[in-house]
Design an enzyme around this catalytic site. Structure first.
Site, PDB file in Angstrom:
ATOM      1  N   ASN A 106      -6.469  -5.670   7.867  1.00 51.18           N
ATOM      2  CA  ASN A 106      -5.200  -4.943   7.787  1.00 51.18           C
ATOM      3  C   ASN A 106      -4.123  -5.923   7.349  1.00 51.18           C
ATOM      4  OD1 ASN A 106      -3.224  -2.856   8.325  1.00 51.18           O
ATOM      5  ND2 ASN A 106      -2.738  -3.911  10.238  1.00 51.18           N
ATOM      6  N   HIS A 108      -0.148  -6.591   7.932  1.00 50.89           N
ATOM      7  CA  HIS A 108       0.901  -6.188   8.877  1.00 50.89           C
ATOM      8  C   HIS A 108       2.149  -7.028   8.612  1.00 50.89           C
ATOM      9  CE1 HIS A 108       2.723  -4.709  12.538  1.00 50.89           C
ATOM     10  NE2 HIS A 108       3.079  -5.956  12.802  1.00 50.89           N
ATOM     11  N   SER A 135       1.059 -10.799   7.902  1.00 47.68           N
ATOM     12  CA  SER A 135      -0.243 -11.315   8.311  1.00 47.68           C
ATOM     13  C   SER A 135      -1.360 -10.416   7.814  1.00 47.68           C
ATOM     14  CB  SER A 135      -0.342 -11.362   9.844  1.00 47.68           C
ATOM     15  OG  SER A 135       0.733 -12.072  10.418  1.00 47.68           O
ATOM     16  N   ASP A 144      -2.922  -4.182  15.925  1.00 45.83           N
ATOM     17  CA  ASP A 144      -2.399  -5.379  15.235  1.00 45.83           C
ATOM     18  C   ASP A 144      -2.747  -6.649  16.004  1.00 45.83           C
ATOM     19  OD1 ASP A 144      -1.249  -3.787  13.201  1.00 45.83           O
ATOM     20  OD2 ASP A 144       0.515  -3.418  14.444  1.00 45.83           O
TER      21      ASP A 144
HETATM   22  C1  GRF Z   1       3.369  -3.107   3.832  1.00 44.66           C
HETATM   23  O1  GRF Z   1       4.608  -3.649   4.178  1.00 44.66           O
HETATM   24  C2  GRF Z   1       2.351  -3.462   4.880  1.00 44.66           C
HETATM   25  O2  GRF Z   1       2.568  -4.704   5.487  1.00 44.66           O
HETATM   26  C3  GRF Z   1       2.545  -2.374   5.904  1.00 44.66           C
HETATM   27  O3  GRF Z   1       2.879  -1.231   5.176  1.00 44.66           O
HETATM   28  C4  GRF Z   1       3.402  -1.594   3.906  1.00 44.66           C
HETATM   29  C5  GRF Z   1       2.530  -0.938   2.904  1.00 44.66           C
HETATM   30  O4  GRF Z   1       3.106  -0.814   1.644  1.00 44.66           O
HETATM   31  N1  GRF Z   1       1.376  -2.264   6.744  1.00 44.66           N
HETATM   32  P1  GRF Z   1       2.297  -0.130   0.441  1.00 44.66           P
HETATM   33  O5  GRF Z   1       1.956   1.304   0.843  1.00 44.66           O
HETATM   34  O6  GRF Z   1       1.064  -0.948   0.192  1.00 44.66           O
HETATM   35  O7  GRF Z   1       3.253  -0.169  -0.714  1.00 44.66           O
END
Ligand code: GRF
Length: 217
Positions: A106, A108, A135, A144
């Site tokens: 994932n 995050h 991360s 997370d």
């Molecule tokens: C990113 O900021 C990621 O860290 C978080 O959600 C956002 C996703 O953006 N989990 P996208 O949909 O890939 O543009």
């Protein structure tokens, strides 16, 4: 080839970054995009790249476990070496995620273990942190909370807002997810029972994104 399935809920910019890396010859192939929202822009990004894309609606399932079994069951049909949660905004059922240990990462938007969950930019600003970041971690049942592979760091400037932080962080996230998936695809990074390994040795601290890519943290 190292086969990847991506899960997304929205915009899909991290998916787009992975697809762009694949076009440039990265050692992985995105085989499918699965969304939990029929309107997710990520679906169109995938389809425009010729990648099978499908949405499942949680409302069509009796509970979280049934939904997750359907999502991961569909993903399994593509025989992925790795599932990447890229802006996938759902907590995953414990039994389902336990059966995929080491096979799901994932991204995050915080320097974990700081700020699991939502509103990470707001929380970093409220705490007057000097730096923020993002991360990539292996996903476990703890939200997370799985072992971190790599992080991108961002200095917080006077006058920063949640929006300005998010805007500066996003291009770093794109590089971070691509570099992390590349290392896993090459077999250099993996999760074993004791934690993350890099080149067979325990990774004591997350890798850190720099100008030249990922380096020891
Ligand atoms: C990113 O900021 C990621 O860290 C978080 O959600 C956002 C996703 O953006 N989990 P996208 O949909 O890939 O543009």
């Amino acid at each position: 080839m190292f086969d990847v399935v991506v899960f997304a809920s929205g915009r899909g910019s991290n998916l787009a970054a992975l697809l762009e890396a694949q076009r440039r010859g990265a050692p992985f192939a995105i085989r499918a995009l699965l969304a939990d929202k029929p309107g997710a822009a990520a679906l169109d990004i995938a389809r425009n790249a010729g990648v099978p894309a499908m949405a499942f609606s949680p409302r069509d399932f009796p509970d979280r476990a049934a939904f997750d079994r359907a999502m991961f069951g569909r993903a399994a049909e593509f025989k992925p070496n790795l599932i990447v949660l890229a802006g996938y905004m759902r907590v995953i059922d414990t039994a389902v995620i336990d059966s995929w240990r080491g096979k799901v990462v994932n991204i995050h938007p915080s320097l974990l273990p700081k700020y699991p969950g939502l509103h990470t930019h707001e929380r970093a600003l409220a705490a007057a942190d000097a730096e923020h970041g993002s991360s990539v971690h292996f996903v476990t049942a703890e939200l997370d909370g799985g072992p971190v592979v790599a992080q991108a760091h961002l200095t917080i400037e006077p006058g920063d807002t949640p929006e300005s932080l998010a805007a500066r962080l996003l291009p770093l996230e794109h590089r971070l997810i691509v570099a992390s998936v590349e290392l896993i695809a090459c077999g250099r990074v993996a999760l074993d029972r004791s934690g993350v390994r890099l080149d067979g040795k325990p990774l004591r601290r997350p890798l850190r994104l720099g100008d030249a890519g990922l380096a020891p943290g």
